[in-house]
Design an enzyme around this catalytic site. Structure first.
Site, mmCIF file in Angstrom:
data_model
loop_
_atom_site.group_PDB
_atom_site.id
_atom_site.type_symbol
_atom_site.label_atom_id
_atom_site.label_comp_id
_atom_site.label_asym_id
_atom_site.label_seq_id
_atom_site.Cartn_x
_atom_site.Cartn_y
_atom_site.Cartn_z
ATOM 1 C CG HIS A 11 2.159 -8.500 5.749
ATOM 2 N ND1 HIS A 11 3.245 -7.697 6.061
ATOM 3 C CD2 HIS A 11 1.069 -7.729 5.969
ATOM 4 C CE1 HIS A 11 2.807 -6.504 6.442
ATOM 5 N NE2 HIS A 11 1.482 -6.500 6.391
ATOM 6 C CG HIS A 13 -2.110 -6.550 10.242
ATOM 7 N ND1 HIS A 13 -1.253 -5.916 11.121
ATOM 8 C CD2 HIS A 13 -1.647 -6.255 8.997
ATOM 9 C CE1 HIS A 13 -0.324 -5.269 10.441
ATOM 10 N NE2 HIS A 13 -0.540 -5.465 9.144
ATOM 11 C CG HIS A 189 4.007 -2.847 8.504
ATOM 12 N ND1 HIS A 189 4.189 -3.884 9.388
ATOM 13 C CD2 HIS A 189 2.764 -3.024 7.960
ATOM 14 C CE1 HIS A 189 3.105 -4.653 9.376
ATOM 15 N NE2 HIS A 189 2.231 -4.159 8.522
ATOM 16 C CD GLU A 192 0.836 -0.158 3.751
ATOM 17 O OE1 GLU A 192 -0.293 -0.621 3.535
ATOM 18 O OE2 GLU A 192 1.345 -0.114 4.889
ATOM 19 C CG ASP A 270 -2.029 -5.524 4.755
ATOM 20 O OD1 ASP A 270 -1.564 -5.713 5.894
ATOM 21 O OD2 ASP A 270 -2.058 -4.409 4.220
ATOM 22 C CG ASP A 271 -5.295 -5.313 7.495
ATOM 23 O OD1 ASP A 271 -5.211 -5.707 8.667
ATOM 24 O OD2 ASP A 271 -4.473 -4.519 6.991
#
EC number: 3.5.4.2
Length: 322
Positions: A11, A13, A189, A192, A270-271
């Site tokens: 996961h 981005h 997603h 969250e 994630d990011d």
């Protein structure tokens, strides 16, 4: 402490993985002022809305096929340097269209970056095409159709990202039907920003093999049991969850509780630079903040390979590298 462990990430981005140093160089290249978003080598934001604004501004300095090749290669090189053997990157062909590059050139650049990185280190990577909820169901269907028709062996999954509070999952079910019929792996997603109900919605409407985040499921004991019984894999990103205030601190984060309840969990970033983290740090947190042993962390990495959107020959090869 965990550098010696093999790592897998499901996961991440792609634009969210843009290293600040590379972004600064790109901004200079195009004469773009990002001083409001990048200071002292770090991305600047203060809440979820400003995070999205910062993310969009940073994405503006990646414009060409070569820019995307370089971004992808740079991130995968970083992963390979910490013993990562496999990565799945969440990408948006719609973003390629919006910036005037076009979906095909956008994907082509990313695939070139994967090729370059693999040639150097042997790291494997695949792409998960994502639709974005805040652009509406038709846009998400378009993303699914693109992924289904691409005929690109590196595109192996489909995802739904964006603002969780925009509509119910059922509004986007058609897109997942298209992706499923094309043989793509499904992840979404949920759980969250929104609570346990969003995870239940995802299971009911989409029947995904994986859920991105999913950690709010802990609020419903019956849902946790359902996830465990189904074998649904959660792509857990603790650093992201703390940075965005999903949980106040690591002591209250449910990663260990979910694992001990029999839910299949994995670790991702994630990011990463936006949340002042990295895959290396997430593995360190697994050991230090959550108290997992090397064997327990290896088991989560094995789960990630078992859940990866790859052909069985590649899966066997990855398992052999653990």
């Amino acid at each position: 402490m965990t550098l010696h462990l093999k790592k897998v990430e499901l996961h991440c981005h792609l634009e969210g993985a843009a290293p600040p140093e590379l972004t600064a160089a790109q901004a200079r290249k195009y004469g773009v002022d990002i001083s409001g978003e990048l200071r002292g080598g770090a991305y600047v934001w203060h809440d979820f809305a400003s995070f999205l604004e910062c993310y969009d501004k940073v994405s503006e300095v990646y414009r060409t096929e070569e820019d995307y090749a370089r971004l992808t290669e740079t991130y995968l090189d970083e992963l390979a340097g910490i013993n990562t053997i496999y990565s799945e990157l969440i990408v948006s062909p719609d973003h390629g269209k919006r910036i005037g590059l076009g979906a095909d050139a956008y994907i082509s650049g990313i695939c070139e970056g994967i090729r370059r990185a693999r040639e150097k280190s042997g790291i494997e990577a695949r792409l998960i095409v994502t639709g974005e909820r805040h652009f509406g169901p038709e846009s998400v269907i378009g993303a699914a159709e693109y992924a289904a028709k691409a005929g690109n062996p590196l595109i192996t999954g489909f995802n739904l990202a964006g603002e969780e509070r925009m509509g119910r999952v059922a509004d986007y079910a058609r897109a997942f039907d298209i992706a499923r019929d094309a043989g793509l792996g499904l992840t979404i997603h949920a759980g969250e920003v929104c609570g346990a109900f969003s995870v239940a919605d995802a299971l009911d409407a989409v029947h995904p093999s994986r859920i991105g985040h999913g950690v709010r499921a802990v609020e419903d004991v019956d849902l946790v049991k359902r996830l465990a019984d189904l074998g649904t894999v959660l792509e857990v990103c603790p650093g992201s969850n703390i940075a965005l205030g999903v949980f106040p601190d690591f002591a209250s984060h449910p990663l260990r509780r979910l694992k001990e309840a029999g839910v299949r969990v994995t670790i991702s970033s994630d990011d990463p630079p936006f949340f002042h983290t990295s895959l290396a740090r997430e593995y360190e947190l697994a050991a230090e903040a959550f108290g997992f042993s090397d064997a327990e962390i290896d088991a989560m990495t094995r789960t990630a390979i078992e859940a990866a959107f790859v052909d069985e020959e590649t899966r066997k090869a990855l398992l052999a590298r653990l």
